[in-house]
Design a protein around this motif. Structure first.
Motif, short mmCIF file in Angstrom:
data_model
loop_
_atom_site.label_atom_id
_atom_site.label_comp_id
_atom_site.label_asym_id
_atom_site.label_seq_id
_atom_site.Cartn_x
_atom_site.Cartn_y
_atom_site.Cartn_z
N HIS A 270 0.83 -1.20 0.00
CA HIS A 270 0.00 0.00 0.00
C HIS A 270 0.87 1.27 0.00
CE1 HIS A 270 -3.69 2.31 1.16
NE2 HIS A 270 -2.78 3.13 1.65
N HIS A 274 1.72 4.53 -2.86
CA HIS A 274 1.83 5.98 -2.66
C HIS A 274 3.21 6.47 -3.13
CE1 HIS A 274 -1.88 6.81 -0.52
NE2 HIS A 274 -1.64 5.91 0.41
N GLU A 300 -4.72 7.88 -2.98
CA GLU A 300 -5.18 6.61 -2.43
C GLU A 300 -5.49 5.62 -3.56
OE1 GLU A 300 -4.78 6.12 0.64
OE2 GLU A 300 -5.96 4.34 1.12
N SER A 303 -2.25 3.71 -4.04
CA SER A 303 -1.91 2.72 -3.01
C SER A 303 -2.85 1.53 -3.11
CB SER A 303 -1.98 3.35 -1.63
OG SER A 303 -3.24 3.94 -1.42
ZN ZN Z 1 -3.08 5.22 1.81
#
Ligand code: ZN
Length: 507
Positions: A270, A274, A300, A303
């Protein structure tokens, strides 16, 4: 900014100032990174003050009327340039930030920063003690300050709008509510259908997995995904995050649980998502307001794209599972790929948002979003928040909460920042991740079979080309339009969930 072309002297002047401001902010970010990784506890109070000092100097420099004058002087020049040229974009985005920043008094920024630190401390004690009452007065103050912040931008439709716009430019409480209502209507029947089936046994993920091996495996995975260790590093922390000091130094942090393979591995992927975004920004944008992700939703989306569309796919594990089995032969040697794949995609109505699966996750976010709107509106008082929280978990997720520790106190949001403007981005990100991934696969149908071979280059290059390199040059809506030819839509996300979980749960 093309180096061969002569740069307008006022733009050069603006860039020089922006670089200084960026350097102060980067120094504050580095102080935070240090606090969250290696700093001894004794440094806490001084560190809070040091960060506040740097941020206040940066804010004062940025809101200097001289910056406003430069932006005024550059209006004609900007109008003579194409909208999406680097120079026009830099002037446009800087003006947007400037016009916003001058409305926030520096004294407010300092006051809020001190209060957040206090509120965070109170929460960190209240959570393990299951004592909401201890943090309630701090949260009341946070709400008051969040309202004060919103009211620096009068003329809004909903009091949350200025806070939402700051994180997800172009979105308002009303548009987010409309999108969330559609999403809820599509998701609830899927969650109900899955909940009526026997729970998947995910115990294979919960034997003992030594930390060092987990970390070594995750590092190998993210290197293969394309995370550049010449321009980044990973360290341990309590609450994983990504941070950037320059396009050449984009760091991630992780946390590992020996009895939960999900935790370290997927949060590492995740945060890598980013980081790939930030590492992929056009290096010409260095130290300017263009050099970051364009909105919290788009950030987001990256990610979640890497975590879910890649990291939780069967194709991905066809490649990596034999390697993971080799690292943990006694724990996973006799566990089939199918059993493992089902375990990492187990759907369950649960208490904690950050542990939630792809299907139920957005229901958690929508509860939080609704509650924060009610708090800001004044239709819900802070003292009634635990009860409202418990009621929503009961009605939306069918869960009776055992305590506030795993309820209203479960994570740091609200206790370490504003109330408002934060939660919509998580779900917008999921919705966008599906749109972007579908567009990437449409342009390059070979991506899924490449993932199966451990080859992520085509996908990574497509994302760099279409999303990453642009930084903040395009807004989220412009980016979606450029990439998909359409507008934000829940359809690709719902199609993806129906296809993947339809197969997993024979829906
Ligand atoms: Zn995040």
């Amino acid at each position: 900014m093309q180096t061969l072309e002569k740069i307008h002297p006022k733009l050069q002047e603006l860039k020089t100032s922006l670089t200084e401001i960026n350097d102060l902010e980067s120094a504050a970010a580095l102080l935070y990174w240090d606090q969250a990784t290696y700093m001894p506890d004794g440094g806490t109070a001084a560190r809070g003050r040091q960060m506040a000092t740097l941020r206040q100097i940066a804010h004062t420099k940025f809101t200097d009327p001289a910056i406003g004058q430069l932006l005024e002087d550059l209006r004609d020049y900007e109008a003579s340039l194409p909208y999406d040229s680097d120079k026009a974009s830099l002037i446009r985005v800087t003006r947007h930030d400037y016009q916003r920043a001058v409305k926030i008094p520096p004294s407010f920024t300092a006051k809020f920063s001190y209060h957040s630190a206090e509120c965070y401390e109170a929460w960190a004690k209240a959570r393990p003690a299951n004592n909401f009452a201890a943090v309630q007065p701090y949260l009341e103050k946070t709400l008051e300050l969040s309202r004060e912040m919103a009211n620096f931008f009068p003329g809004y439709e909903h009091i949350a709008d200025p806070l939402i716009e700051d994180a997800d430019y172009g979105m308002k409480a009303k548009s987010v509510r409309a999108l969330f209502a559609q999403l809820r209507a599509a998701l609830v029947p899927i969650v109900d259908a899955i909940a009526s089936q026997p729970l998947v046994d995910a115990s294979v993920l919960h034997s003992s997995f030594p930390e060092a091996e987990q970390i070594a495996f995750s590092l190998k995975v993210i290197k293969q995904l394309g995370y550049d260790f010449q321009r980044g590093r990973q360290d341990k922390t309590l609450h994983p995050f990504m941070t950037k000091f320059s396009i050449g130094d984009v760091r991630i942090t992780t946390r590992v649980k020996e009895n939960d393979l999900n935790e370290g591995l997927f949060s590492t992927i995740h945060e890598t998502g980013h980081a790939l975004y930030e590492q992929g920004i056009n290096r010409e944008f260095e130290a300017t307001p263009l050099a970051t992700g364009t909105s919290s939703g788009v950030h987001e989306s990256q990610s979640r794209l890497w975590e879910n569309f890649v990291g939780r796919s069967r194709n991905f594990w066809q490649f990596f599972y034999p390697q993971l089995q080799a690292v943990f032969p006694s724990q996973l040697g006799n566990v089939s790929l199918d059993k493992f794949y089902r375990a990492i995609n187990k759907v369950e109505r649960s208490l904690i948002r950050t542990d939630a699966d792809e299907v139920t996750y957005n229901l958690h976010v929508m509860i939080r979003f609704d509650l924060e709107l009610q708090l800001l509106e004044g239709s819900l008082a802070v003292r009634d928040l635990p009860e409202a929280w418990n009621e929503r978990y009961r009605s939306d997720l069918g869960i009776i909460l055992p305590n506030d520790t795993d309820g209203v106190l479960q994570d740091v949001h609200w206790y370490g920042g504003m109330i408002g403007g934060m939660f919509q981005g998580y779900t917008l990100g999921n919705v966008m991740s599906a749109q972007f991934f579908a567009a990437a696969v449409k342009a390059n149908p070979e991506i899924p079979s490449q993932i199966e071979k451990g080859d992520f280059n085509t996908l990574h290059n497509w994302l760099k080309e279409n999303i990453y390199q642009h930084g903040r040059k395009y807004t989220a809506a412009e980016l979606i339009e450029r990439v998909t030819g359409g507008v934000l839509s829940i359809d690709p996300f719902i199609n993806y969930i129906q296809r993947k979980y339809g197969e997993l749960y024979a829906l």
